[in-house]
Design an enzyme around this catalytic site. Structure first.
Site, PDB file in Angstrom:
ATOM      1  N   TRP A  30    -116.461 -33.466 -21.827  1.00  0.00           N
ATOM      2  CA  TRP A  30    -117.512 -34.213 -22.534  1.00  0.00           C
ATOM      3  C   TRP A  30    -116.947 -35.048 -23.679  1.00  0.00           C
ATOM      4  O   TRP A  30    -117.668 -35.775 -24.337  1.00  0.00           O
ATOM      5  CB  TRP A  30    -118.598 -33.270 -23.052  1.00  0.00           C
ATOM      6  CG  TRP A  30    -118.073 -32.003 -23.642  1.00  0.00           C
ATOM      7  CD1 TRP A  30    -117.736 -31.790 -24.935  1.00  0.00           C
ATOM      8  CD2 TRP A  30    -117.815 -30.776 -22.952  1.00  0.00           C
ATOM      9  NE1 TRP A  30    -117.287 -30.507 -25.091  1.00  0.00           N
ATOM     10  CE2 TRP A  30    -117.325 -29.855 -23.891  1.00  0.00           C
ATOM     11  CE3 TRP A  30    -117.944 -30.368 -21.614  1.00  0.00           C
ATOM     12  CZ2 TRP A  30    -116.965 -28.556 -23.555  1.00  0.00           C
ATOM     13  CZ3 TRP A  30    -117.596 -29.082 -21.278  1.00  0.00           C
ATOM     14  CH2 TRP A  30    -117.121 -28.185 -22.242  1.00  0.00           C
ATOM     15  N   GLU A  43    -123.936 -30.241 -24.625  1.00  0.00           N
ATOM     16  CA  GLU A  43    -124.475 -29.422 -25.718  1.00  0.00           C
ATOM     17  C   GLU A  43    -125.499 -28.417 -25.203  1.00  0.00           C
ATOM     18  O   GLU A  43    -125.554 -27.290 -25.679  1.00  0.00           O
ATOM     19  CB  GLU A  43    -125.101 -30.319 -26.798  1.00  0.00           C
ATOM     20  CG  GLU A  43    -124.088 -31.074 -27.635  1.00  0.00           C
ATOM     21  CD  GLU A  43    -123.157 -30.148 -28.431  1.00  0.00           C
ATOM     22  OE1 GLU A  43    -123.564 -29.040 -28.788  1.00  0.00           O
ATOM     23  OE2 GLU A  43    -122.005 -30.559 -28.673  1.00  0.00           O
ATOM     24  N   THR A  49    -123.199 -20.282 -24.030  1.00  0.00           N
ATOM     25  CA  THR A  49    -122.216 -20.137 -22.948  1.00  0.00           C
ATOM     26  C   THR A  49    -120.855 -20.636 -23.409  1.00  0.00           C
ATOM     27  O   THR A  49    -120.765 -21.652 -24.098  1.00  0.00           O
ATOM     28  CB  THR A  49    -122.676 -20.930 -21.694  1.00  0.00           C
ATOM     29  OG1 THR A  49    -124.041 -20.597 -21.426  1.00  0.00           O
ATOM     30  CG2 THR A  49    -121.856 -20.581 -20.470  1.00  0.00           C
ATOM     31  N   LEU A  86    -125.437 -20.276 -14.387  1.00  0.00           N
ATOM     32  CA  LEU A  86    -125.162 -20.507 -15.819  1.00  0.00           C
ATOM     33  C   LEU A  86    -126.083 -19.680 -16.715  1.00  0.00           C
ATOM     34  O   LEU A  86    -125.780 -19.438 -17.880  1.00  0.00           O
ATOM     35  CB  LEU A  86    -125.392 -21.988 -16.172  1.00  0.00           C
ATOM     36  CG  LEU A  86    -124.198 -22.869 -16.456  1.00  0.00           C
ATOM     37  CD1 LEU A  86    -124.663 -24.233 -16.943  1.00  0.00           C
ATOM     38  CD2 LEU A  86    -123.242 -22.275 -17.468  1.00  0.00           C
ATOM     39  N   TYR A 126    -130.196 -28.502 -34.455  1.00  0.00           N
ATOM     40  CA  TYR A 126    -128.752 -28.489 -34.170  1.00  0.00           C
ATOM     41  C   TYR A 126    -128.429 -29.499 -33.068  1.00  0.00           C
ATOM     42  O   TYR A 126    -127.536 -30.334 -33.202  1.00  0.00           O
ATOM     43  CB  TYR A 126    -128.268 -27.082 -33.759  1.00  0.00           C
ATOM     44  CG  TYR A 126    -126.895 -27.177 -33.143  1.00  0.00           C
ATOM     45  CD1 TYR A 126    -125.777 -27.288 -33.964  1.00  0.00           C
ATOM     46  CD2 TYR A 126    -126.728 -27.275 -31.763  1.00  0.00           C
ATOM     47  CE1 TYR A 126    -124.513 -27.465 -33.415  1.00  0.00           C
ATOM     48  CE2 TYR A 126    -125.468 -27.460 -31.209  1.00  0.00           C
ATOM     49  CZ  TYR A 126    -124.369 -27.543 -32.038  1.00  0.00           C
ATOM     50  OH  TYR A 126    -123.130 -27.748 -31.503  1.00  0.00           O
ATOM     51  N   ASP A 144    -123.579 -24.756 -36.555  1.00  0.00           N
ATOM     52  CA  ASP A 144    -123.730 -23.680 -35.579  1.00  0.00           C
ATOM     53  C   ASP A 144    -122.929 -22.492 -36.104  1.00  0.00           C
ATOM     54  O   ASP A 144    -122.434 -22.515 -37.240  1.00  0.00           O
ATOM     55  CB  ASP A 144    -123.265 -24.133 -34.184  1.00  0.00           C
ATOM     56  CG  ASP A 144    -121.777 -24.453 -34.135  1.00  0.00           C
ATOM     57  OD1 ASP A 144    -121.097 -24.358 -35.182  1.00  0.00           O
ATOM     58  OD2 ASP A 144    -121.273 -24.779 -33.049  1.00  0.00           O
ATOM     59  N   CYS A 205    -104.729 -18.623 -40.314  1.00  0.00           N
ATOM     60  CA  CYS A 205    -104.679 -19.411 -41.550  1.00  0.00           C
ATOM     61  C   CYS A 205    -103.369 -20.183 -41.688  1.00  0.00           C
ATOM     62  O   CYS A 205    -103.350 -21.274 -42.267  1.00  0.00           O
ATOM     63  CB  CYS A 205    -104.897 -18.510 -42.759  1.00  0.00           C
ATOM     64  SG  CYS A 205    -106.486 -17.654 -42.692  1.00  0.00           S
TER      65      CYS A 205
HETATM   66  S1  SF4 Z   1    -107.559 -20.936 -44.331  1.00  0.00           S
HETATM   67 FE1  SF4 Z   1    -108.093 -19.401 -42.825  1.00  0.00          FE
HETATM   68  S2  SF4 Z   1    -110.097 -18.685 -43.407  1.00  0.00           S
HETATM   69 FE2  SF4 Z   1    -109.750 -20.590 -44.512  1.00  0.00          FE
HETATM   70  S3  SF4 Z   1    -110.680 -22.149 -43.208  1.00  0.00           S
HETATM   71 FE3  SF4 Z   1    -108.539 -22.026 -42.655  1.00  0.00          FE
HETATM   72  S4  SF4 Z   1    -108.448 -20.547 -40.950  1.00  0.00           S
HETATM   73 FE4  SF4 Z   1    -110.421 -20.326 -41.958  1.00  0.00          FE
END
Ligand code: SF4
Length: 360
Positions: A30, A43, A49, A86, A126, A144, A205
Site C-alpha cells: 500500500w 487501513e 490484523t 480475514l 483514526y 493508534d 533504543c
Molecule cells: S528511545 Fe527507545 S523508548 Fe524512546 S522512542 Fe526510541 S525506541 Fe522508543
C-alpha cells in the site's frame, strides 16, 4: 513532553524521524501508490490484523477490485468471499457500502474533507486521519496503539494510555508534533517506528533515530511505559456444527439461524450450529429437529477443531448428520462440500470443512 519542546527541538525530532523513515521505510504494497482507495483498503484491513496476514488478502482484493468503482459494483457475496479468512467481516460490509457512497456522492474519489470522510460507513477519526494524511497530505495526526506507545515513551507518560483523558492528551500531543509540511511521511514514520523499533516489550533504543529526545530512555524507564493493560480472561466456548449430508453427497449451508452469528460466523455462510451448554450431540439434534425440521438419520462425531476470536477460545465440534433430504429453507444453499470455499465463509467454517473432508 511536546509542550516543553522548543520549536528547534521539535524541528530536530521531525528531521531525525523523517530522515530515518525515508531511508528505512519498508516496501509494503500500500506504500507503492498514493491512490486513496488503495490506502483506504489497506487501513481497513490493518485494523485488528497484522501486516503479514494482510498482504496476501490485500493483493488478491485489489486484483479483483482495482478501483473503487469495481468494488461499488460488486455483489456483497463476492466482496465477502475475497475477505473470507480475514475476520471481522463488518469491516468488509462497511467498506463495500462506503465504496458505493463514494461513487454515488463523491464522483469516485475518496473525499478530501474530514467531515465528508467521517460520514462514510466504517470510517472513524483514526481511519479518516490516516487516509487523508497519507493520500492527500492533509495535516491530521494519527493516533493508534503504536503511535500512542511511541509518544508516551517520548514524553515519559505513565498510566493507561487508553483512558479517555490520557488518549485525548496524546491526540493533542500527536497534533502538536505533526510535521505539517509532510503529514503523509510523518504519520507513517511514527507508525513505522512503533512497529519496528519502539516495540511493545523490548524497544530497540540503540537503533532509534529519536533516542536523544526520548524522556523514557533518558530516565531508564522504557520498560515501564506503557503500563500493561489488564487482560480480559479467556472465555471458553463450544460450538456444535451439523454437516448435513444427503444421499447424493450434498450438504447445506445457511446464513443467520445458527448461534454466535456475530461472534463467530458474522453472518457469513455457515453450517447449522449451536453453542453447546451441556451435551453437544443431543442439543444439536434437538436444534435440527425443532428449528430446522430436520429428521436425522444418524449423527457421527468428526474430529474437533479449535478457533480463537479475540478473547474467546472456541472448540468446534463438527457432526456428520445423514439426512434423506434437505428441508426447504429460505437462505439455505445446497452444494457439495468441496464447493463450500466458493462462498464467503469464515475461517472457523473452513476448519469445520476440513474435518468434514475426512468423511469417506
Ligand atoms: S528511545 Fe527507545 S523508548 Fe524512546 S522512542 Fe526510541 S525506541 Fe522508543
Amino acid at each position: 513532553m511536546s509542550a516543553r519542546l522548543s520549536s528547534k527541538a521539535r524541528n530536530n525530532l521531525q528531521r531525525q524521524l523523517l530522515g530515518w523513515f525515508r531511508e528505512h521505510r519498508r516496501d509494503l504494497p500500500w506504500r507503492r501508490s498514493r491512490d486513496p482507495y488503495r490506502i483506504w483498503v489497506a487501513e481497513v484491513m490493518l485494523q485488528q490484523t497484522r501486516i503479514a496476514a494482510v498482504i496476501p488478502y490485500y493483493d488478491r482484493f485489489l486484483d479483483r477490485f482495482p478501483r473503487v468503482e469495481d468494488l461499488a459494483r460488486a455483489r456483497k457475496t463476492e466482496v465477502l468471499k475475497f475477505w473470507s479468512g480475514l475476520g471481522y467481516y463488518s469491516r468488509a460490509r462497511n467498506l463495500h457500502r462506503a465504496a458505493k457512497q463514494v461513487v454515488a456522492q463523491q464522483g469516485g474519489k475518496f473525499p478530501r474533507d474530514l467531515e465528508a470522510a467521517l460520514n462514510l460507513p466504517g470510517i472513524g477519526s483514526y481511519m479518516a486521519a490516516a487516509v487523508l494524511s497519507i493520500a492527500y497530505d492533509v495535516p491530521l495526526a494519527v493516533l493508534d496503539g503504536n503511535v500512542a506507545r511511541v509518544l508516551a515513551r517520548l514524553g515519559a507518560i505513565h498510566g493507561d494510555l487508553r483512558a479517555p483523558q490520557r488518549w485525548k492528551e496524546l491526540q493533542e500531543m500527536a497534533q502538536r508534533l505533526l510535521a505539517t509540511e509532510s503529514p503523509s511521511d510523518w504519520n507513517q514514520a511514527l507508525m513505522e517506528l512503533g512497529e519496528v523499533i519502539c516495540t511493545p516489550q523490548t524497544p530497540h533504543c540503540n537503533a532509534c533515530p529519536v533516542r536523544k529526545a526520548c524522556r523514557a530512555y533518558s530516565l531508564g524507564i522504557t520498560g515501564a511505559i506503557p503500563q500493561p493493560r489488564k487482560k480480559r480472561g479467556p472465555v471458553v466456548v463450544k460450538i456444535a456444527a451439523a454437516i448435513l449430508r444427503d444421499p447424493r453427497g450434498h450438504t447445506m449451508l445457511v446464513r443467520g439461524p445458527g448461534a454466535h452469528d456475530e461472534v463467530l460466523f458474522s453472518r457469513m455462510w455457515q453450517f447449522p450450529a449451536i453453542e453447546v451448554k451441556r451435551n453437544a450431540k443431543s442439543e444439536l439434534a434437538a436444534y435440527l429437529r425443532g428449528k430446522l425440521k430436520i429428521v436425522c438419520g444418524g449423527i457421527e462425531v468428526l474430529p474437533e477443531a479449535h478457533h480463537r476470536v479475540t478473547y474467546r477460545n472456541i472448540t468446534l465440534l463438527p457432526y456428520l448428520v445423514r439426512v434423506p433430504a434437505f428441508p426447504k429453507l429460505d437462505g439455505a444453499k445446497i452444494l457439495r462440500l468441496a464447493e463450500v470455499g466458493r462462498l464467503p465463509v469464515s475461517s472457523a467454517t473452513c476448519k469445520i470443512v476440513k474435518a468434514a473432508l475426512t468423511i469417506p
